[in-house]
Design a protein around this motif. Structure first.
Motif, short mmCIF file in Angstrom:
data_model
loop_
_atom_site.label_atom_id
_atom_site.label_comp_id
_atom_site.label_asym_id
_atom_site.label_seq_id
_atom_site.Cartn_x
_atom_site.Cartn_y
_atom_site.Cartn_z
N GLU A 1 -11.98 6.30 8.31
CA GLU A 1 -11.17 5.26 8.97
C GLU A 1 -12.08 4.41 9.85
N SER B 1 0.65 1.24 10.57
CA SER B 1 1.46 2.47 10.64
C SER B 1 1.91 2.77 12.06
N MET C 1 11.87 2.11 10.13
CA MET C 1 13.17 2.08 9.44
C MET C 1 13.01 2.57 8.01
N VAL D 1 -16.12 1.52 6.00
CA VAL D 1 -16.77 1.50 4.69
C VAL D 1 -17.12 0.06 4.34
N PHE E 1 3.61 -3.53 2.33
CA PHE E 1 4.32 -4.62 3.03
C PHE E 1 5.31 -4.10 4.07
N ARG E 2 6.61 -4.34 3.90
CA ARG E 2 7.60 -3.97 4.94
C ARG E 2 8.09 -2.53 4.79
N LEU F 1 8.52 4.03 4.74
CA LEU F 1 9.48 4.55 3.75
C LEU F 1 8.77 5.08 2.50
C1 LIG Z 1 5.84 -4.98 12.89
C2 LIG Z 1 5.95 -4.10 11.67
C3 LIG Z 1 7.13 -3.43 11.41
C4 LIG Z 1 7.22 -2.60 10.30
N1 LIG Z 1 8.38 -1.89 10.12
C5 LIG Z 1 8.47 -1.03 9.06
C6 LIG Z 1 9.62 -0.24 8.90
O1 LIG Z 1 10.55 -0.30 9.71
N2 LIG Z 1 9.67 0.60 7.83
C7 LIG Z 1 8.66 0.71 6.91
O2 LIG Z 1 8.79 1.47 5.95
N3 LIG Z 1 7.54 -0.05 7.07
C8 LIG Z 1 7.42 -0.90 8.10
N4 LIG Z 1 6.31 -1.66 8.26
C9 LIG Z 1 5.29 -1.63 7.22
C10 LIG Z 1 4.38 -0.43 7.35
O3 LIG Z 1 3.96 -0.30 8.70
C11 LIG Z 1 3.16 -0.60 6.45
O4 LIG Z 1 3.56 -0.92 5.13
C12 LIG Z 1 2.36 0.70 6.40
O5 LIG Z 1 2.05 1.14 7.70
C13 LIG Z 1 1.08 0.50 5.60
O6 LIG Z 1 0.32 1.67 5.72
P1 LIG Z 1 -1.20 1.67 5.30
O7 LIG Z 1 -1.70 3.04 5.52
O8 LIG Z 1 -1.35 1.06 3.96
O9 LIG Z 1 -1.85 0.60 6.31
P2 LIG Z 1 -2.43 0.77 7.78
O10 LIG Z 1 -1.56 1.59 8.63
O11 LIG Z 1 -2.75 -0.61 8.25
O12 LIG Z 1 -3.74 1.60 7.55
C14 LIG Z 1 -4.85 1.08 6.85
C15 LIG Z 1 -6.07 1.62 7.56
O13 LIG Z 1 -7.23 1.30 6.81
C16 LIG Z 1 -8.28 1.10 7.74
N5 LIG Z 1 -9.35 0.35 7.07
C17 LIG Z 1 -9.31 -0.92 6.61
N6 LIG Z 1 -10.49 -1.27 6.06
C18 LIG Z 1 -11.30 -0.18 6.17
C19 LIG Z 1 -12.65 0.08 5.79
N7 LIG Z 1 -13.40 -0.84 5.19
N8 LIG Z 1 -13.17 1.29 6.07
C20 LIG Z 1 -12.43 2.26 6.67
N9 LIG Z 1 -11.14 2.06 7.06
C21 LIG Z 1 -10.58 0.86 6.80
C22 LIG Z 1 -7.61 0.32 8.86
O14 LIG Z 1 -8.35 0.42 10.06
C23 LIG Z 1 -6.25 1.00 8.93
O15 LIG Z 1 -6.19 2.02 9.92
C24 LIG Z 1 6.15 -2.47 9.40
C25 LIG Z 1 4.96 -3.14 9.67
C26 LIG Z 1 4.84 -3.93 10.80
C27 LIG Z 1 3.54 -4.60 11.09
#
Ligand SMILES: Cc1cc2nc3c(=O)[nH]c(=O)nc-3n(C[C@H](O)[C@H](O)[C@H](O)COP(=O)(O)OP(=O)(O)OC[C@H]3O[C@@H](n4cnc5c(N)ncnc54)[C@H](O)[C@@H]3O)c2cc1C
Length: 375
Positions: free
Chosen positions: A31, A40, A46, A176, A332-333, A337
């Protein structure tokens, strides 16, 4: 087998947990910052496959299937880690106060009911019978009894704790910079200070697209951040029992009775920052749903970056053209879930090369010129 997961959000953590549960010996998460502190952390938690649906279809089924995994997940995480992720499936309301809102509610109801979604139509009075603190201006509503919420920050904390208890290696502050590709096989990843080799590599980097080797092949594919600003109110002399949406925003009551509200949808690059305009917009929408919030103490504001792919669907599957590499992003949103089902799909693919869950609509190949030409 040795699996490397790049990114440390809810998707990476869910995949890591599932891989460990199925007996993978060595799972490492890299990370770039602190675990689970991007989208996240920013999310509202939701679980809204029905309230956010505009009909059925593969994406709806995927979301609904993931929603059904939460009760067992919540029980397992509580038993394993002692962390209660505050799963609440009381249901979600969608309410409207204007002529346009009423038209939107009628349209939603007819599309969703025809599609077989579990939704009930409510009068303004029926909405207030369920939630005494909603505005007297609310004229109509919809109730989605199968939707709800989890406390996403507790979900991330529970997944982290589960990872630690199960010897998943977590390396924070490891950005990375590139993947190692040898003769079409992805064999590892390189950070500024270290090289990591693995039998399988999974890219789960949320809105950050740098590591996805598109090779100019996936012309229509793009991944970008969509900013969401949120606010939090201290618990006060009010309570709510449902997540409540309007066409302009939503409020989410947490178990300790504090309320969060969201969210903007903005193209602001990688600036995960709040703005006075964004906060005003979110506060206005929240107070319109529940005027009691006008006098509540707003004690928190934050922003996060939703990973948005050009067609709005996630990208989940193998990296076409490469061996031993997988991708899971673009949630995305709905990434909170979709986290349990994404974990299961990725574990299936890593362990057996196939999955019984239909992910055709989510594979990167959908962006190939040939496929795009057919659509
Ligand atoms: C305001 C808001 C409200 C939301 N509400 C909801 C909701 O109610 N219900 C729902 O289901 N979803 C919701 N979402 C969407 C949900 O939060 C995201 O779809 C989900 O968190 C995505 O998870 P992820 O692990 O892909 O991304 P992230 O949580 O962004 O994690 C990706 C990680 O990768 C790391 N990273 C990136 N590049 C590199 C690299 N080169 N090397 C090492 N690490 C790296 C980043 O630092 C980050 O920690 C919401 C999002 C937002 C912004």
């Amino acid at each position: 087998m040795n699996v490397l997961i790049i990114g440390g959000g809810v998707i990476a953590l869910s995949v890591a947990r599932e891989l460990k549960k199925r007996g993978i010996k060595r799972v490492t998460i890299l990370e770039k910052g602190a675990l689970g502190r991007e989208a996240s952390f920013a999310a509202a938690g939701m679980l809204a496959p029905n309230a956010e649906s505009n009909g059925t279809g593969r994406f709806y089924e995927f979301c609904a299937a993931s929603n059904r995994l939460f009760p067992a997940l919540a029980d397992e995480l509580l038993e394993e880690t002692g962390v209660n992720i505050e799963l609440d499936l009381t249901g979600t309301l969608f309410v409207g106060a204007t002529d346009e809102d009423e038209a939107e509610i009628d349209e939603r109801y007819s599309v969703q009911k025809n599609a077989g979604i579990n939704v009930a139509r409510l009068t303004g009075r029926e909405v207030r019978e369920l939630e005494k603190n909603v505005s007297g201006d609310i004229r109509k509503g919809l109730l989605y009894p199968d939707d709800g919420q989890v406390e996403n920050r507790k979900l991330v904390a529970a997944l982290r704790s589960s990872a630690e208890l199960n010897n998943i290696i977590i390396r924070e502050n490891k950005c990375v910079e590139r993947l190692i590709i040898e003769d079409g096989v992805i064999t590892g990843a390189v950070s500024r200070e270290e090289v990591f080799y693995a039998d399988r590599v999974i890219v789960a980097t949320g809105a950050w697209a740098e590591l996805i080797p598109t090779d100019g092949k996936w012309a229509a594919f793009s991944l970008r951040p969509v900013r969401g600003q949120m606010i939090g109110f201290e618990a006060g002399d009010f309570s709510f029992s449902h997540v409540i949406y309007s066409p302009r925003g939503y409020i989410v009551p947490r178990a300790d009775r504090h309320v969060i509200a969201g969210a903007t949808m903005e193209d602001a690059g990688f600036k995960a920052e709040v703005t006075p305009e964004g906060i005003d917009l979110v506060k206005k929408a929240a107070c319109e749903i529940a005027p009691v919030l006008r006098t509540a103490i707003m004690n928190e504001s934050w922003a996060g970056l939703r990973p948005f792919v050009s067609d709005g669907l996630p990208v989940i599957g193998e990296f076409p053209g490469y061996k031993n590499a997988f991708i899971a992003t673009g949630h995305f949103r709905n990434g909170i879930l979709l986290s349990p089902i994404t974990g299961k799909v990725l574990a299936d693919l890593v362990l057996t090369g196939k999955t019984e869950i239909d992910i055709t609509a989510f594979r990167l190949e959908r962006f190939s010129a040939a496929t795009a030409g057919q659509n």
